[in-house]
Design a protein around this motif. Structure first.
Motif, PDB file in Angstrom:
ATOM      1  N   ILE A   1       6.240   7.306   1.185  1.00 37.62           N
ATOM      2  CA  ILE A   1       5.109   6.502   1.664  1.00 37.62           C
ATOM      3  C   ILE A   1       4.686   5.427   0.667  1.00 37.62           C
ATOM      4  O   ILE A   1       4.286   4.333   1.044  1.00 37.62           O
ATOM      5  N   GLU A   2       4.811   5.748  -0.617  1.00 40.37           N
ATOM      6  CA  GLU A   2       4.327   4.793  -1.617  1.00 40.37           C
ATOM      7  C   GLU A   2       5.235   3.574  -1.695  1.00 40.37           C
ATOM      8  O   GLU A   2       6.441   3.681  -1.573  1.00 40.37           O
TER       9      GLU A   2
ATOM     10  N   GLN B   1       8.161   5.160   8.844  1.00 39.77           N
ATOM     11  CA  GLN B   1       9.130   4.328   9.573  1.00 39.77           C
ATOM     12  C   GLN B   1       8.705   2.882   9.643  1.00 39.77           C
ATOM     13  O   GLN B   1       9.502   1.968   9.491  1.00 39.77           O
ATOM     14  N   VAL B   2       7.436   2.675   9.903  1.00 43.03           N
ATOM     15  CA  VAL B   2       6.976   1.316  10.128  1.00 43.03           C
ATOM     16  C   VAL B   2       7.021   0.508   8.826  1.00 43.03           C
ATOM     17  O   VAL B   2       7.433  -0.652   8.805  1.00 43.03           O
ATOM     18  N   GLN B   3       6.681   1.136   7.721  1.00 42.86           N
ATOM     19  CA  GLN B   3       6.757   0.432   6.432  1.00 42.86           C
ATOM     20  C   GLN B   3       8.204   0.120   6.074  1.00 42.86           C
ATOM     21  O   GLN B   3       8.529  -0.951   5.579  1.00 42.86           O
ATOM     22  N   ARG B   4       9.070   1.105   6.338  1.00 43.78           N
ATOM     23  CA  ARG B   4      10.480   0.954   6.009  1.00 43.78           C
ATOM     24  C   ARG B   4      11.093  -0.185   6.827  1.00 43.78           C
ATOM     25  O   ARG B   4      11.812  -1.029   6.310  1.00 43.78           O
TER      26      ARG B   4
ATOM     27  N   PRO C   1       3.251  -3.136   3.970  1.00 43.20           N
ATOM     28  CA  PRO C   1       2.498  -1.892   3.791  1.00 43.20           C
ATOM     29  C   PRO C   1       1.467  -1.635   4.894  1.00 43.20           C
ATOM     30  O   PRO C   1       0.917  -2.580   5.462  1.00 43.20           O
ATOM     31  N   VAL C   2       1.227  -0.366   5.183  1.00 40.56           N
ATOM     32  CA  VAL C   2       0.081   0.021   6.014  1.00 40.56           C
ATOM     33  C   VAL C   2      -1.147  -0.172   5.126  1.00 40.56           C
ATOM     34  O   VAL C   2      -1.224   0.369   4.026  1.00 40.56           O
ATOM     35  N   LYS C   3      -2.089  -1.004   5.594  1.00 40.03           N
ATOM     36  CA  LYS C   3      -3.256  -1.315   4.760  1.00 40.03           C
ATOM     37  C   LYS C   3      -4.494  -0.547   5.205  1.00 40.03           C
ATOM     38  O   LYS C   3      -5.335  -0.192   4.382  1.00 40.03           O
TER      39      LYS C   3
ATOM     40  N   PRO D   1      -9.330   2.394   4.277  1.00 43.43           N
ATOM     41  CA  PRO D   1      -8.146   1.878   3.590  1.00 43.43           C
ATOM     42  C   PRO D   1      -7.088   2.976   3.597  1.00 43.43           C
ATOM     43  O   PRO D   1      -7.443   4.155   3.553  1.00 43.43           O
ATOM     44  N   PHE D   2      -5.827   2.608   3.695  1.00 43.22           N
ATOM     45  CA  PHE D   2      -4.799   3.638   3.687  1.00 43.22           C
ATOM     46  C   PHE D   2      -4.513   4.060   2.254  1.00 43.22           C
ATOM     47  O   PHE D   2      -4.113   3.260   1.423  1.00 43.22           O
ATOM     48  N   ASP D   3      -4.716   5.338   1.992  1.00 44.00           N
ATOM     49  CA  ASP D   3      -4.510   5.894   0.661  1.00 44.00           C
ATOM     50  C   ASP D   3      -3.413   6.962   0.769  1.00 44.00           C
ATOM     51  O   ASP D   3      -3.647   8.040   1.318  1.00 44.00           O
ATOM     52  N   PRO D   4      -2.200   6.660   0.271  1.00 40.79           N
ATOM     53  CA  PRO D   4      -1.070   7.582   0.453  1.00 40.79           C
ATOM     54  C   PRO D   4      -1.360   8.994  -0.069  1.00 40.79           C
ATOM     55  O   PRO D   4      -1.004   9.970   0.580  1.00 40.79           O
TER      56      PRO D   4
END
Ligand code: GDP
Length: 300
Positions: A84-85, A265-268, A273-275, A288-291
């Motif tokens: 994810i990061e 998947q979407v980031q890849r 990034p997912v924000k 905020p998206f915090d992995p």
């Protein structure tokens, strides 16, 4: 934040519990590893990531020999985080530059939560003491402008709108002009998401962006994706990424699904990034998206 975390934890719990109990089995045989991989795939994490996670876990578990539950949890946490990061910045760029408002375009298919996200984002900014103008550039449904107007009065941000059927680009232009004239910090433009033809969408979003850029740069193009739509959402994301330069993703409705793996998947796929994540329909349900917090919510 605590409340949002609890909500996220509730929806993602099934995934984490399932994985941890599978991994804690006395003997990890071939069928257990397959089950772990299937569980990951069910969460929409994608086959590639699921395979990588399982292979890496297998190696580490083998090295460890015997495993305590804490070790198992730690290994899984690290694997999920690694997927994810990214080193990309997750901050939404809403700061004005040299007295010119920052412009955020919100794009995505109808029903994914664009208007709601626009309203919630305005709420966050206004709460931080910023001034915001909203542009209702989804002119194809009268209801969309109406809905945004409701959000505007709810959060204290003026809404620039025109009649149904008006040119979306002209609404965007007027919203940005108003933002500049009023000296506001941020202009957020809600757009229409009809996916009937790719060229139609490209023409429209491209025009909205070009017209805004006659006045000032567009700082963010946020793509809104509904986390519950899985592969279909991913297909939509690809189309949008082809027609406009996406700078961040907002994953909505994470409160209603255990399929948060779609983040991976979407980031890849998009390399973006997912924000932000949407965790409900209310004005404060945007975070905020915090992995790390996300993975901890999954693992309970
Ligand atoms: P748009 O057509 O893309 O502008 O979508 P809307 O903003 O109108 O949202 C569609 C529906 O999804 C509405 O009923 C929203 O309340 C709901 N919605 C949006 N975001 C979230 C979310 O994060 N969680 C949940 N549970 N519902 C959401």
């Amino acid at each position: 934040l605590v409340r949002l975390r609890a909500r996220l934890a509730r929806s993602q719990n099934a995934l984490g519990k399932g994985l941890l109990s599978l991994l804690s089995a006395d003997r990890l045989d071939e069928s257990t590893w397959e089950e772990i991989e299937d569980t990951l795939i069910t969460s929409d994490i994608g086959v590639t990531a699921a395979t990588q996670i399982v292979e890496s876990l297998r190696t580490k578990v083998k090295v460890l020999g015997s495993r305590t539950p804490e070790e198992v949890r730690g290994l899984l946490r690290a694997e999920l985080l690694a997927q994810i990061e990214t080193d990309q910045d997750r901050a939404v760029r809403t700061e004005p530059h040299a007295g010119v408002p920052a412009v955020v375009m919100v794009v995505g298919v109808n029903g994914t939560g664009k208007t709601t996200t626009t309203g919630k984002l305005a709420r966050v900014l206004v709460g931080d003491g910023r001034s915001v103008v909203l542009g209702a550039a989804d002119t194809f449904r009268a209801a969309a402008a109406e809905q945004l107007a409701t959000w505007g009065s709810r959060v204290g941000a003026p809404v620039v709108r025109k009649d149904e059927g008006a040119d979306p680009a002209s609404v965007a232009f007027d919203a940005v002009s108003r933002g500049i004239a009023d000296g506001v910090d941020t202009v957020i433009v809600d757009t229409a998401g009809r996916l009937h033809t790719k060229t139609g969408l490209m023409d429209e979003l491209g025009k909205v962006k070009r017209v805004i850029e006659k006045k000032t740069p567009v700082n963010e193009v946020l793509l809104v994706l509904d986390a519950t739509t899985g592969q279909n959402g991913l297909r939509q994301a690809r189309v949008f990424a082809e027609v406009v330069n996406i700078t961040g993703i907002v994953l909505t409705k994470l409160d209603g699904t255990a399929k948060g793996g779609i983040i991976v998947q979407v980031q890849r796929e998009l390399g973006v990034p997912v924000k932000l994540v949407g965790l409900g329909e209310g004005p404060d349900d945007l975070a905020p998206f915090d992995p790390e917090a996300f993975v901890d919510a999954i693992l309970g």
